[in-house]
Scaffold this active site. Structure first.
Site, PDB file in Angstrom:
ATOM      1  N   TYR A 178       0.814  -1.215   0.000  1.00 39.03           N
ATOM      2  CA  TYR A 178       0.000   0.000   0.000  1.00 39.03           C
ATOM      3  C   TYR A 178       0.851   1.271   0.000  1.00 39.03           C
ATOM      4  O   TYR A 178       0.358   2.349  -0.302  1.00 39.03           O
ATOM      5  CB  TYR A 178      -0.939   0.032   1.211  1.00 39.03           C
ATOM      6  CG  TYR A 178      -1.949  -1.113   1.254  1.00 39.03           C
ATOM      7  CD1 TYR A 178      -2.153  -1.943   0.160  1.00 39.03           C
ATOM      8  CD2 TYR A 178      -2.695  -1.360   2.394  1.00 39.03           C
ATOM      9  CE1 TYR A 178      -3.053  -2.982   0.195  1.00 39.03           C
ATOM     10  CE2 TYR A 178      -3.617  -2.401   2.443  1.00 39.03           C
ATOM     11  CZ  TYR A 178      -3.784  -3.212   1.334  1.00 39.03           C
ATOM     12  OH  TYR A 178      -4.682  -4.240   1.388  1.00 39.03           O
ATOM     13  N   LYS A 189       4.031 -15.281   2.744  1.00 34.32           N
ATOM     14  CA  LYS A 189       3.928 -16.066   1.508  1.00 34.32           C
ATOM     15  C   LYS A 189       5.355 -16.371   1.079  1.00 34.32           C
ATOM     16  O   LYS A 189       5.801 -16.010  -0.022  1.00 34.32           O
ATOM     17  CB  LYS A 189       3.146 -15.236   0.461  1.00 34.32           C
ATOM     18  CG  LYS A 189       2.783 -15.976  -0.796  1.00 34.32           C
ATOM     19  CD  LYS A 189       1.676 -16.990  -0.621  1.00 34.32           C
ATOM     20  CE  LYS A 189       1.412 -17.727  -1.919  1.00 34.32           C
ATOM     21  NZ  LYS A 189       0.589 -18.944  -1.745  1.00 34.32           N
ATOM     22  N   ASP A 238      -2.425 -18.196   2.444  1.00 39.88           N
ATOM     23  CA  ASP A 238      -3.602 -18.892   1.900  1.00 39.88           C
ATOM     24  C   ASP A 238      -4.098 -19.951   2.878  1.00 39.88           C
ATOM     25  O   ASP A 238      -5.304 -20.107   3.100  1.00 39.88           O
ATOM     26  CB  ASP A 238      -3.306 -19.484   0.511  1.00 39.88           C
ATOM     27  CG  ASP A 238      -1.900 -20.051   0.374  1.00 39.88           C
ATOM     28  OD1 ASP A 238      -1.100 -19.908   1.317  1.00 39.88           O
ATOM     29  OD2 ASP A 238      -1.601 -20.656  -0.664  1.00 39.88           O
ATOM     30  N   ASP A 248      -4.747  -6.742   6.388  1.00 43.11           N
ATOM     31  CA  ASP A 248      -5.978  -6.035   6.013  1.00 43.11           C
ATOM     32  C   ASP A 248      -7.073  -7.065   5.713  1.00 43.11           C
ATOM     33  O   ASP A 248      -8.202  -6.997   6.217  1.00 43.11           O
ATOM     34  CB  ASP A 248      -5.664  -5.190   4.759  1.00 43.11           C
ATOM     35  CG  ASP A 248      -6.809  -4.285   4.362  1.00 43.11           C
ATOM     36  OD1 ASP A 248      -7.772  -4.163   5.136  1.00 43.11           O
ATOM     37  OD2 ASP A 248      -6.742  -3.709   3.259  1.00 43.11           O
ATOM     38  N   ASP A 276     -10.307  -8.574   8.451  1.00 46.40           N
ATOM     39  CA  ASP A 276     -11.729  -8.488   8.082  1.00 46.40           C
ATOM     40  C   ASP A 276     -12.380  -9.873   8.122  1.00 46.40           C
ATOM     41  O   ASP A 276     -13.512 -10.022   8.577  1.00 46.40           O
ATOM     42  CB  ASP A 276     -11.900  -7.884   6.682  1.00 46.40           C
ATOM     43  CG  ASP A 276     -12.064  -6.373   6.750  1.00 46.40           C
ATOM     44  OD1 ASP A 276     -11.795  -5.810   7.837  1.00 46.40           O
ATOM     45  OD2 ASP A 276     -12.437  -5.765   5.741  1.00 46.40           O
TER      46      ASP A 276
END
Ligand code: NAD
Length: 360
Positions: free
Chosen positions: A146, A195, A227, A251, A255
């Site tokens: 980001y 990852k 994942d 992020d 959620d």
């Protein structure tokens, strides 16, 4: 102890839920003999109306002089509020990004707790929700995709978009240290999510987390690919204590974790810098659709105030007193509209705050 707290009631339900959190904090101060001072400042839409900008330098200065910031929520109805006709840098949410940057808040903490009393709201199968869960997602807030360089270029008539995911050792180390420090105060387990089978930034993440781990022998460290973590959150959320991860993974996972609790009005959050300073706020927004009706759930904000006592002031007993009071009130069957279920007693925002205050 002297506690100097900057309060940002904000917009929508913000002032209502902050009033309840203050009520509870004042009771804690009285019971445990602390001197608590609140300084109220404006941010978001309220600040636009008063000063023409969502965050003034004076507000930042007050926040910096305080030990911690307790915030309600900012913003209005994005379809109808005139605040959203302004230039993007003058809209309410610009204040939020600016204050996080000005206070150098790099670690975002979001607990996802399934209270046994609210298990019915959990969208997972009963055999999973019956175990309950209590995890903390710790997300790096200032680096990664980001904030990396980005551009879109056209070559031979073909558009190509490029985003850059960058992390320095230092950025990883400071959040890893926070993660282990916090896990030490909880059940002593860190799941570092990356990852590393694909990304260099993840391989560095894993290396630095492994370097920090030996300083915390009482904390167990495991690594998990992002994942797999997304699957495990719905398969067996009870396995997690602290999930430590970078900005974008955090992020998305935070959620997902909040959704599996099923109750947005219950979810607290904190953003910390490298001192004890923090900004504490509910995970939800300003809910303009229910503002001014005394029906909002103040518990996320009250639990954010408990996090403030724990992480900024090291007042673990006082924080636990708030958490226990919330559970006691739920146990007695009191519910705001958003978490109401059959056989329970529906109360408004201010009554919920008073019940928790009385239970301290
Ligand atoms: P929201 O979280 O405000 O509301 C989503 C839904 O959840 C609404 O139906 C609302 O009534 C309900 N809800 C939220 N909190 C509740 C509570 N405490 N008790 C009962 N019900 C609750 O999300 P939104 O509608 O997408 O956003 C509204 C405004 O909030 C927007 O301006 C948005 O930008 C802003 N926002 C601010 C923050 C922040 O200040 N950190 C975070 C998210 C959204």
């Amino acid at each position: 102890m002297n506690l100097n707290i900057c309060c940002i009631p904000g917009d929508g339900i913000g002032p209502e839920i902050i009033a309840e959190a203050k009520k509870v904090l004042k009771k804690v101060a009285e019971k445990y003999g602390h001197n608590m001072e609140f300084t109220d400042v404006l941010m978001g839409g309220a600040s636009i109306d008063a000063y023409g900008v969502p965050l003034t330098d004076e507000t930042i200065a007050v926040a910096k002089e305080s030990d911690a910031v307790l915030m309600g929520s900012i913003g209005g109805d994005t379809n109808t509020s005139p605040w959203y006709e302004l230039e993007p840098h003058l809209r309410p949410e610009a204040g939020l990004l600016k204050i996080r940057k000005s206070l150098n808040l790099f670690a975002n903490l979001r607990p996802a707790v399934l209270y046994p009393q609210l298990a019915g709201a959990c969208p997972l199968k009963e055999e999973i929700s019956a175990k309950g869960f209590n995890m903390l997602i710790m997300r790096e807030l200032t680096g990664g995709l980001y904030f990396g360089e980005r551009k879109t270029v056209e070559e031979n008539g073909m558009l190509t978009a490029i985003d850059t995911l960058t992390y320095t050792e230092e950025e990883i180390r400071r959040i890893a240290v926070k993660g282990f420090e916090i896990a030490r105060k909880r059940r002593g387990k860190v799941t570092s999510v990356d990852k590393a089978n694909v990304l260099d930034s993840s391989r560095l993440w894993r290396k630095v987390v492994n370097q920090v781990a030996p300083n915390y022998p009482e904390v167990t460290l495991e690594h998990m690919l992002v994942d797999n973590c997304a699957m495990q959150l719905v398969r067996d959320p009870a396995q997690f204590d602290v999930i430590l991860t970078e900005n974008m993974f955090g992020d998305i996972l935070s959620d997902e974790a909040s959704m599996v609790t099923g109750s947005i009005g219950m979810l607290a959050s904190a953003s910390l810098n490298d001192s004890r300073f923090g900004l504490y706020e509910p995970s939800h927004g300003s809910a303009p659709d229910i503002a001014g009706k005394d029906i909002a759930n103040p518990i996320a904000t009250i639990l954010s105030a408990a996090m403030m006592l724990k992480f900024t002031f090291d007042l673990d007993e006082e924080a636990a007193a708030i958490e226990k009071a919330v559970e006691a009130v739920l146990e007695k069957g009191y519910r705001t509209g958003d978490i109401m279920s059959e056989g329970c007693i529906q109360v408004g925002c201010s009554q919920m705050g008073s019940l928790i205050e009385e239970a301290i």
